[in-house]
Design a protein around this motif. Structure first.
Motif, PDB file in Angstrom:
ATOM      1  N   THR A  35       0.818  -1.224   0.000  1.00  0.00           N
ATOM      2  CA  THR A  35       0.000   0.000   0.000  1.00  0.00           C
ATOM      3  C   THR A  35       0.847   1.267   0.000  1.00  0.00           C
ATOM      4  O   THR A  35       0.322   2.343   0.233  1.00  0.00           O
ATOM      5  CB  THR A  35      -0.906   0.054   1.236  1.00  0.00           C
ATOM      6  OG1 THR A  35      -0.067   0.033   2.388  1.00  0.00           O
ATOM      7  CG2 THR A  35      -1.869  -1.099   1.279  1.00  0.00           C
ATOM      8  N   LEU A  68      -7.605   3.621   2.696  1.00  0.00           N
ATOM      9  CA  LEU A  68      -7.498   2.364   3.446  1.00  0.00           C
ATOM     10  C   LEU A  68      -8.674   2.209   4.397  1.00  0.00           C
ATOM     11  O   LEU A  68      -9.335   3.176   4.763  1.00  0.00           O
ATOM     12  CB  LEU A  68      -6.202   2.344   4.260  1.00  0.00           C
ATOM     13  CG  LEU A  68      -4.896   2.463   3.483  1.00  0.00           C
ATOM     14  CD1 LEU A  68      -3.732   2.292   4.437  1.00  0.00           C
ATOM     15  CD2 LEU A  68      -4.813   1.454   2.369  1.00  0.00           C
ATOM     16  N   MET A 114      -6.804  -1.154   8.524  1.00  0.00           N
ATOM     17  CA  MET A 114      -5.532  -0.960   7.820  1.00  0.00           C
ATOM     18  C   MET A 114      -4.845   0.312   8.299  1.00  0.00           C
ATOM     19  O   MET A 114      -3.629   0.343   8.489  1.00  0.00           O
ATOM     20  CB  MET A 114      -5.764  -0.899   6.310  1.00  0.00           C
ATOM     21  CG  MET A 114      -6.044  -2.250   5.674  1.00  0.00           C
ATOM     22  SD  MET A 114      -6.864  -2.031   4.095  1.00  0.00           S
ATOM     23  CE  MET A 114      -5.520  -2.287   2.970  1.00  0.00           C
TER      24      MET A 114
END
Ligand SMILES: Nc1ncnc2c1ncn2[C@@H]1O[C@H](COP(=O)(O)OP(=O)(O)OP(=O)(O)O)[C@@H](O)[C@H]1O
Ligand SMILES: [Mg+2]
Lengths: 271, 252
Positions: A140, A148, A152
């Motif tokens: 990411t 996100l 996350m």
């Protein structure tokens, strides 16, 4: 195991704090020793976040003495705090991720901005990658925090907290608002961070399960898995604290915590 | 009575504290030039359309309103002079500053305010940056640089607006006479005043916006409150300061 001989990482002596005239912390005294885990429970508004912010120098105690890494930081000027803070990792309750920066830049932020942690760019990149891989978010790097999920983002926050390999880790409600499975993943990461780097950890949480995980499990590097504490090597070294309206209502070992008869404390225990 | 005064006095004291830190920070490291350029773009380029429109129409409307009065005295040839003086001394700086207060002081307050309530400002301090240096100083520098330029642009477009109205619409005067009187009317004093004002306004606008943002509390509602307060306070300061500076120049 006798914790008394280990150096004191964080200590509060008779600390009192208030916003304007309203007292938020009253006569708080405790200490956190090297390698120790302190689990802080308390009702909403009992002063848990304020406690962590005083430890970080973001708020200033009105009375009392605060020591971090053995250094008296009570009257420390903002400028001098930066050196102290560079050895503390923190996860904020509201996340505190910079929403204008990518995930990679967020995690690199402390390495780029703490003068004491200055490193060549290549090394920074590598540590950021390692840290994000650690929380299993290596893919990411270029995303923005807003892209996100909540869980996350919490993991990115953990990656940012541990990227500097701090000696003291402060987690403010890391599992709040997450489903139980994600919450357990987060706790496993926190455990891993604690045991791999042997950091002292102070964690604020509303879930009694979080305390149990920290108390009863250890991360075993050799097998890369969680194991019950005490099975192998030293037992984990955990204490509980319960805050009630700015006062310490309880502080003690897990056994004392489980047996405490005070109904206020018992509310937070798993019984 | 004292209790009523306590809160505003404390707020003002805090504001002075932040201002002192930001202004003394201007001559100290670290500099975050990237942030300065982003802000310049946001304030300067972003405000162009609104500044162009307000500048142009304020000049036009002034020529329009002055035409009757000037006709009664038979002094229609002086329209360029009147437009130039009012624009450069007063209208240009004040209107531009009010537009930028509405656009950018509010923007700063809401941006910094949401950073405050999501603990990003705390995170900055925890991770090794001083929010005053990283957030306030770039906005201060960028505004102080850009607002005078915007004001000059508004002044010029106001003159163009006045010229179009005076010469084409109302035929009060000829084009060359308009520009001639306008140019000659401006003294060194007027230009100094017309540039000092936006510079002072810029400092106030950016600091007020940042100040209310940084002290926001209480979730998204608090951010909204901070934004409103920033615009109101910044606008009032502009109007008060233009009088104060004008007063100083008049006695000079
Ligand atoms: N910026 C502030 N200004 C004024 N009062 C505040 C501020 N921040 C916190 N407080 C007050 O301080 C007290 C303790 O707040 P704190 O954030 O430490 O609670 P907490 O224990 O972390 O609660 P939660 O579990 O909901 O996060 C609360 O009564 C709150 O109203
Ligand atoms: Mg809290």
């Amino acid at each position: 195991m006798s914790g008394e001989t280990l150096p004191c990482i964080l200590s509060f002596e008779d600390v009192t704090f208030g916003f304007e005239d309203e007292p938020v912390l009253r006569n708080v005294t405790f200490s956190l020793r090297q390698g120790e885990t302190l689990i802080v429970h308390g009702a909403a508004g009992s002063g848990k976040t304020v406690l962590l912010k005083i430890a970080l120098g973001l708020l200033r105690a009105s009375r009392g003495t605060v020591r971090v890494f053995g250094r008296d930081v009570t009257g420390l000027r903002e400028h001098d705090w930066f050196d102290v803070r560079s050895r503390i990792g923190v996860l904020f309750q509201e996340g505190g991720l910079f929403d204008s920066l990518s995930i990679e830049d967020n995690v690199a932020y402390p390495l780029l901005n703490q003068p004491l942690l200055a490193a060549p760019q290549a090394e920074i990149d590598q540590r950021v990658r390692e840290s994000l891989d650690f929380v299993e978010l290596g893919h990411t790097l270029d995303k923005l925090p807003s892209e996100l999920s909540g869980g996350m983002r919490r993991r990115v926050g953990i990656a940012r907290a541990i990227v500097t390999q701090p000696a003291l880790l402060l987690y403010d409600s890391p599992t709040a608002g997450l489903d139980p499975i994600t919450a357990n993943t987060i706790m496993a990461l926190i455990l891993k961070g604690r045991d791999v780097q042997r950091a002292s950890t102070m964690i604020v949480t509303h879930r009694h399960q979080d305390g149990e995980i920290l108390e009863r499990y250890r991360y075993d590097e050799a097998s890369a898995a969680l194991r019950p504490a005490g099975a192998k090597g030293s037992p984990s070294f955990t204490r509980y604290m319960v805050l009630d309206q700015g006062r310490i209502a309880f502080i003690g070992s897990p056994a004392e915590f489980d047996l405490c008869a005070d109904p206020l404390v018992a509310r937070f225990a798993s019984r | 009575m004292l209790d009523i005064l306590k809160a505003p006095v404390l707020t003002f004291q805090e504001f002075i504290g932040l201002s002192a830190r930001a202004m003394s920070g201007v001559v100290r490291k670290p500099y975050y030039w990237d942030d300065v350029f982003v802000q310049m773009d946001l304030i300067g380029v972003g405000s162009l359309p609104v500044v162009i429109l307000t500048g142009f129409f304020s000049g036009a409307v002034m020529a329009l309103q002055m035409s009757r009065a000037l006709q009664t005295y038979g002094a229609t040839s002086q329209v360029g002079q009147i437009v130039a003086i009012t624009l450069v001394r007063e209208m240009g700086p004040v209107l531009t500053a009010l537009m930028v207060a509405g656009r950018n002081s509010s923007g700063m307050a809401s941006e910094l305010g949401s950073m405050k309530v999501t603990e990003q400002i705390d995170a900055m301090r925890a991770l090794g940056t001083d929010p005053v240096m990283k957030l306030v100083k770039p906005r201060l520098i960028a505004t102080a640089f850009v607002l005078p330029l915007l004001t000059v642009l508004a002044d010029f477009l106001g003159l163009v607006g006045g010229w179009i109205v005076a010469c084409s619409m109302l035929a009060l005067t000829t084009g060359s006479q308009y520009w001639n009187t306008a140019w000659r009317a401006l003294e060194y004093n007027d230009i100094a005043q017309g540039l000092l004002k936006p510079f002072v306004f810029a400092i106030v606008l950016s600091l007020v916006g940042c100040f209310y943002g940084m002290r926001a509390s209480g979730g998204t509602q608090g951010v909204g409150r901070a934004t409103t307060q920033a615009v109101v306070v910044a606008s009032v300061w502009v109007v008060v300061l233009t009088f104060v500076i004008g007063r100083v120049f008049v006695t000079m």
